[in-house]
Scaffold this active site. Sequence first.
Site, short mmCIF file in Angstrom:
data_model
loop_
_atom_site.label_atom_id
_atom_site.label_comp_id
_atom_site.label_asym_id
_atom_site.label_seq_id
_atom_site.Cartn_x
_atom_site.Cartn_y
_atom_site.Cartn_z
N SER A 75 62.37 27.00 65.11
CA SER A 75 62.41 26.93 66.57
C SER A 75 63.58 27.71 67.16
CB SER A 75 62.48 25.47 67.02
OG SER A 75 63.57 24.80 66.40
N ASP A 86 70.14 17.57 72.64
CA ASP A 86 69.83 18.75 71.83
C ASP A 86 71.06 19.65 71.81
OD1 ASP A 86 68.92 21.02 70.60
OD2 ASP A 86 67.15 21.29 71.87
N HIS A 140 69.54 23.88 69.80
CA HIS A 140 68.91 24.98 70.53
C HIS A 140 69.80 25.43 71.68
CE1 HIS A 140 65.55 22.81 68.52
NE2 HIS A 140 65.15 24.04 68.26
#
Length: 621
Positions: A343, A586, A589
Amino acid sequence: MASDAVKYTPIHGGTTTTAAAAEVKSFFSALKPRKTSTFAYAFVITFVALTLFFAFSPSTNSSSPWFSNIFSSFSTATTAPPSSDDNTSGSHFSSIFSYIIPNATSTNPTNRSTDATSNNTVSDVAKNSTLQSPAPENRTPVAKNATFVSPIVNGTNPVAKNSTLQAPAPGNPTPIAKNATFVSPVTKGTNPTSQPLLQDKSPTGSSNQTRTTTTDDVRNQTTARSPSKAPVSVDLTANSSSSTVKQGDSVSSVKQEIEKWSESLKDCEFFDGEWIMDETYPLYKPGSCKLIDEQFNCISNGRPDKDFQKLKWKPKKCSLPRLNGGILLEMLRGRRLVFVGDSLNRNMWESLVCILKGSVKDESKVYEARGRHHFRGEAEYSFVFQDYNCTVEFFVSPFLVQETEIVDKKGTKKETLRLDLVGKSSEQYKGADIIVFNTGHWWTHEKTSKGEDYYQEGSNVYHELAVLEAFRKALTTWGRWVEKNVHPDKSLVFFRGYSASHFSGGQWNSGGACDSETEPIKNETYLTPYPSKMKVLERVLRGMRTPVTYLNITRLTDYRKDGHPSVYRKHSLSDKEKKTPLLYQDCSHWCLPGVPDSWNEILYAELLVKLNQLGKTRRNP
């Protein structure tokens, strides 16, 4: 055989006329009997009838429709077939005449020369015209494979005759674009704006498979890779004359950009530098790109601070060129740029798609090949830039090797990781012109870290295997695939390094947080040690014959503890998340616009330096 003059030469001094008269008298005397006379008349009538039948029967020869090939064969050996209806009657009688008196045409070279000139035929055609009818008027090699006609160089190309195109041989390898840990060799080329078609290569250097990319490949970019799904129609029409002129200007701009930057960039260490504030950033306006996943769309999700978007990476010994989306699209014209990995590579892919999409005049001609608008959950995505005949794609492969399931002795299904098999999607992207790989984050999860009854080679499932050894085995499998399937003179391969995470007080699943961070790290003593997995990667890359450029972004991302979505990863939280929002952050990312934009600027700089490594063949629109 003796001529008639020799045959009737008088033997005892008589005259030739007397002998001939005697022969004529004897011939007519033989016709006096009724039966003999009847036979002679029948023979003459039959001969005339057959002559007329063959003379006026249809022919397969389109240029001389009155004659049978059986008659044409007598004359075409010395006379080329007529090119117009005006010559039809003349050639008709000359064919019959040449049949009755075969040697008559051989003494008339003027007719052969005239016919050959009027038909624009070459001597090779005349030599074989006895057994072959003339070729159709517009029969050209391009008609067989029209898709191979180059949109850039108009005219016939002998390559177009073959369904398999071959790119030029590689040049001399030289080191270029050094970085802190790995120097990737490259191959010098001659044309910085030319584009290749890929050919599979075995580890020994011999070619074992050729993949030719044509218009059909682009029109079915995704369907060719996923036969079970419905076809996707992509209309890639040819450019008009005015757009061709504009394209020429764009090509000139690419050359100017390369000339401007290539010299200063080729010896620069891209990954040793610092983050500086630049008010002209970000590269695209926040909220302007509707393609960004909710997970990365921090401003839309309510993040109040915006300075993190204005930071630019600045190497110490050079300046990175600002990513010009229009020029990069021209560099990608007729090419496939593919991201493969987890990702974090999706993060980088979405960043680049947004930059490029904002650079086109008509955004309606930029679309995902299957019409998707959300980019989580599927195994592959492909954005088509129709005006440039190129695609920017992403393939999900978090380990680069295959995840699978086995059934143990108790009949229970168990997940394993096949360290000896490259990811299943590899067959779908091995024809790409530029490939950016990554892996790393999934190797830190509990299952992979423990390595108990998880790693598999062949039929053997290791009861226990250290994660670094498993990582080395997986990368070795990946490296062998690259060496077998990628031609260094026809493609560029990049490996993006590990992207730093900044969980504080725990990990992603145990309360780790970064929501309070609004500035990057400025003191290098707070940076984390270089990951051991990346040291393993460097050893694998050094042992490979095929050059792979290592995008070592680990250190530059380690500074950016402020760049993660943290609690702004979702627009709306679930009831459970609302109760304890800080537990669901998160810090792996990156927000977009943000840090991955700089990765793409480094990729852009690398392409400016290395684009001339590729071959000369363009993909036809």
